[in-house]
Design an enzyme around this catalytic site. Structure first.
Site, short mmCIF file in Angstrom:
data_model
loop_
_atom_site.label_atom_id
_atom_site.label_comp_id
_atom_site.label_asym_id
_atom_site.label_seq_id
_atom_site.Cartn_x
_atom_site.Cartn_y
_atom_site.Cartn_z
N SER A 45 0.86 -1.17 0.00
CA SER A 45 0.00 0.00 0.00
C SER A 45 0.90 1.23 0.00
CB SER A 45 -0.88 -0.03 1.25
OG SER A 45 -1.65 1.14 1.35
N ARG A 46 0.29 2.40 -0.20
CA ARG A 46 1.10 3.62 -0.13
C ARG A 46 1.51 3.93 1.30
NH1 ARG A 46 -2.90 7.56 -3.08
NH2 ARG A 46 -4.30 6.21 -1.89
N TYR A 85 4.92 -0.37 -2.83
CA TYR A 85 4.62 -1.44 -3.79
C TYR A 85 5.90 -2.18 -4.16
CZ TYR A 85 0.20 1.18 -4.54
OH TYR A 85 -1.00 1.82 -4.40
N HIS A 106 -1.87 1.50 -13.85
CA HIS A 106 -1.71 0.10 -14.26
C HIS A 106 -0.40 -0.13 -15.02
CE1 HIS A 106 -6.34 -0.80 -14.05
NE2 HIS A 106 -5.81 -0.46 -12.88
N LYS A 124 -8.66 -4.33 -15.22
CA LYS A 124 -9.09 -3.62 -16.41
C LYS A 124 -9.32 -2.15 -16.08
CE LYS A 124 -12.80 -2.44 -15.45
NZ LYS A 124 -13.49 -1.77 -14.36
N ASP A 208 -13.58 2.82 -17.39
CA ASP A 208 -14.01 2.01 -16.25
C ASP A 208 -15.03 0.95 -16.64
OD1 ASP A 208 -13.65 1.91 -13.22
OD2 ASP A 208 -15.80 1.61 -13.54
N1 NAP Z 1 -12.93 -6.24 -12.17
C1 NAP Z 1 -13.85 -5.47 -11.66
O1 NAP Z 1 -15.02 -5.81 -11.59
C2 NAP Z 1 -13.48 -4.14 -11.12
C3 NAP Z 1 -14.36 -3.49 -10.23
C4 NAP Z 1 -13.96 -2.27 -9.69
C5 NAP Z 1 -12.77 -1.71 -10.08
N2 NAP Z 1 -11.97 -2.35 -10.99
C6 NAP Z 1 -10.70 -1.74 -11.41
O2 NAP Z 1 -9.82 -1.73 -10.31
C7 NAP Z 1 -9.08 -0.51 -10.28
C8 NAP Z 1 -9.24 0.09 -8.91
O3 NAP Z 1 -10.59 0.36 -8.64
P1 NAP Z 1 -11.17 0.44 -7.14
O4 NAP Z 1 -12.62 0.63 -7.28
O5 NAP Z 1 -10.67 -0.68 -6.32
O6 NAP Z 1 -10.50 1.81 -6.65
P2 NAP Z 1 -10.26 2.29 -5.17
O7 NAP Z 1 -11.22 1.66 -4.25
O8 NAP Z 1 -10.17 3.76 -5.23
O9 NAP Z 1 -8.81 1.70 -4.82
C9 NAP Z 1 -7.66 2.03 -5.52
C10 NAP Z 1 -6.44 1.88 -4.61
O10 NAP Z 1 -5.30 2.23 -5.37
C11 NAP Z 1 -4.31 2.80 -4.52
N3 NAP Z 1 -3.81 4.05 -5.09
C12 NAP Z 1 -2.54 4.29 -5.49
N4 NAP Z 1 -2.39 5.51 -5.97
C13 NAP Z 1 -3.58 6.11 -5.86
C14 NAP Z 1 -4.05 7.42 -6.18
N5 NAP Z 1 -3.23 8.35 -6.70
N6 NAP Z 1 -5.34 7.70 -5.94
C15 NAP Z 1 -6.16 6.77 -5.43
N7 NAP Z 1 -5.79 5.51 -5.11
C16 NAP Z 1 -4.51 5.19 -5.32
C17 NAP Z 1 -4.96 2.98 -3.15
O11 NAP Z 1 -4.50 1.92 -2.33
P3 NAP Z 1 -3.23 2.11 -1.36
O12 NAP Z 1 -3.44 3.41 -0.64
O13 NAP Z 1 -3.34 0.93 -0.49
O14 NAP Z 1 -2.00 2.10 -2.18
C18 NAP Z 1 -6.44 2.82 -3.41
O15 NAP Z 1 -7.10 2.26 -2.32
C19 NAP Z 1 -9.62 0.35 -11.42
O16 NAP Z 1 -8.72 0.31 -12.50
C20 NAP Z 1 -10.93 -0.30 -11.83
O17 NAP Z 1 -11.19 -0.24 -13.22
C21 NAP Z 1 -12.30 -3.55 -11.49
#
Ligand code: NAP
Length: 383
Positions: A45-46, A85, A106, A124, A208
């Site tokens: 994590s960050r 990371y 990514h 994705k 997204d």
């Molecule tokens: N397969 C699916 O069904 C599905 C569903 C939802 C999302 N996704 C994909 O997964 C990815 C993340 O989505 P999510 O909904 O999980 O997002 P999220 O809840 O906002 O989580 C993203 C994580 O990335 C890290 N991060 C690193 N740099 C960041 C920044 N500058 N701003 C914000 N977060 C940052 C953070 O974790 P740390 O602080 O721990 O580093 C944050 O908790 C997206 O690309 C999305 O398209 C896929």
């Protein structure tokens, strides 16, 4: 024989990483899997506090919830919480990295992981554009490492069942296709820093949600036994801009599979789509309808042609193929990664690089023809 066990390093502690780790902790026998198994060995994590919080929360899973199986059976025993990371990429105990960061990271995260010698499953959309994706594929080849876009839907029981219908030939040749993933997302109630709104984080509908109409375009049309076009092109597209942050509120694009049919794809944050039919493939003998939600559908229908006397299919039928109990549906793609790494494959036959490249290429065309060109995001992504 003992299952082949893959040791995961998890990058980020957000929403999707939580769902993925949940599924790694579920008993594989709940989905009738015994040849592969999973361990979570590091979470990055960050901040180390956030990584530790993520780990502690899973360790405290109540006994009546499905991930408690993994907590009791060693899946999480020696998990390390890391504040960067890079420590996860460099960990010799890690076989594969799961990238669950916002879209704009990514490329950087996957590149760093491959460079450190790790196999990668990346959420994705794979990257922001085809140039980034080409670079990652070249790196995976050079390093002889497995790389896959985490298009989980392709590994769901329903996807296999639909594939059997198409292979049987009973629907006949495709005539046209439509797919839609849309929702009433409360854009106006969210801060401009929200990842769905912020262009710096790749916000907007296309990147997204666009992967999901694209999943069904690829599964139903591109991989259809009748299709011979290996490079389906976007004929036309349109994006509506959400003016507060200049990301796309909706994107529509029309794809042509030469000699076969055209497909109209749509994603919209401003208005939910029909629940009864998220993707429709109309064929000479009958129509195939995928029920909502497109990312994790559990039912499809086969209908007679609207002009009933024209096709050989005369009766409606509905077919249910649920996700195994206790799983979110991400366990199936994790099993695929384990099998591919066990079998020393660099890519998955069900989600090959060529197909990620086709979809990424569509997004490039939609964005460069519309108002949300890649250039607006580049250079902004950083941890
Ligand atoms: N397969 C699916 O069904 C599905 C569903 C939802 C999302 N996704 C994909 O997964 C990815 C993340 O989505 P999510 O909904 O999980 O997002 P999220 O809840 O906002 O989580 C993203 C994580 O990335 C890290 N991060 C690193 N740099 C960041 C920044 N500058 N701003 C914000 N977060 C940052 C953070 O974790 P740390 O602080 O721990 O580093 C944050 O908790 C997206 O690309 C999305 O398209 C896929």
């Amino acid at each position: 024989m003992a299952p082949f066990t893959i040791r995961w390093g998890i990058i980020s502690t957000g929403g999707i990483s939580t769902k993925f780790v949940h599924d790694l902790l579920v008993d594989p026998s709940s989905r009738e899997v015994s040849d592969v198994a999973h361990k979570v060995v590091a979470v990055g994590s960050r901040s180390v506090e956030s990584a530790q919080k993520f780990v502690d929360k899973f360790k405290a899973t109540p006994d009546d919830e499905s991930p408690s199986w993994g907590i009791k059976n060693g899946v999480f025993d020696r998990v390390k919480a890391r504040g960067t990371y890079q420590e996860v990429y460099d960990d010799p105990d890690v076989d594969a990295i799961y990238v669950g960061t916002p879209h704009t990271l990514h490329y950087e995260n996957t590149k760093d992981a491959l460079t450190a010698g790790k196999n990668v499953l990346c959420e994705k959309p794979f990257t922001l554009d085809s140039a980034e994706l080409d670079e990652l594929i070249a790196l995976a080849k050079e390093k002889n490492l497995f790389l896959m876009e985490a298009v989980w839907t392709r590994y769901h029981p329903l996807a296999y069942a639909v594939e059997e219908v198409l292979k049987s030939g009973k629907l006949g040749k495709p005539k046209r296709f439509t797919a839609d993933f849309s929702m009433d997302f409360p854009m106006d109630d969210k801060p401009t820093s929200h990842r769905m709104l912020d262009p710096v984080l790749g916000g907007g509908a296309l990147l997204d949600m666009g992967p999901y109409p694209s999943v069904w375009a690829m599964l139903l049309v591109h991989r259809n036994p009748y299709n011979k076009d290996t490079d389906p092109k976007v004929l036309t597209s349109y994006q509506t801009v959400y003016e507060r942050t200049n990301v796309d509120l909706n994107s529509r694009w029309l794809v042509d599979w030469k000699g076969l049919c055209q497909g109209q794809l749509l994603t919209d944050l401003g208005s939910a789509g029909l629940r009864e039919a998220t993707a429709v493939l109309q064929c000479e003998e009958g129509d195939l309808i995928i029920e909502y939600p497109p990312y994790c559908s559990e039912a499809f229908q086969i209908h007679p042609r609207p002009e009933r006397d024209l096709g050989t299919i005369k009766e409606k039928s509905r077919h249910v193929h649920p996700i195994a109990k206790g799983n979110n549906g991400m366990s199936y793609e994790a099993d695929e990664v384990a099998r591919c790494i066990r079998d020393k494959k660099l890519e998955s036959d069900r989600m090959p690089w060529t197909e990620s490249k086709i979809v990424q290429g569509w997004f490039d065309v939609v964005r460069t023809s519309g108002p949300t060109a890649t250039a607006t995001m580049k250079g902004h992504a950083s941890k």
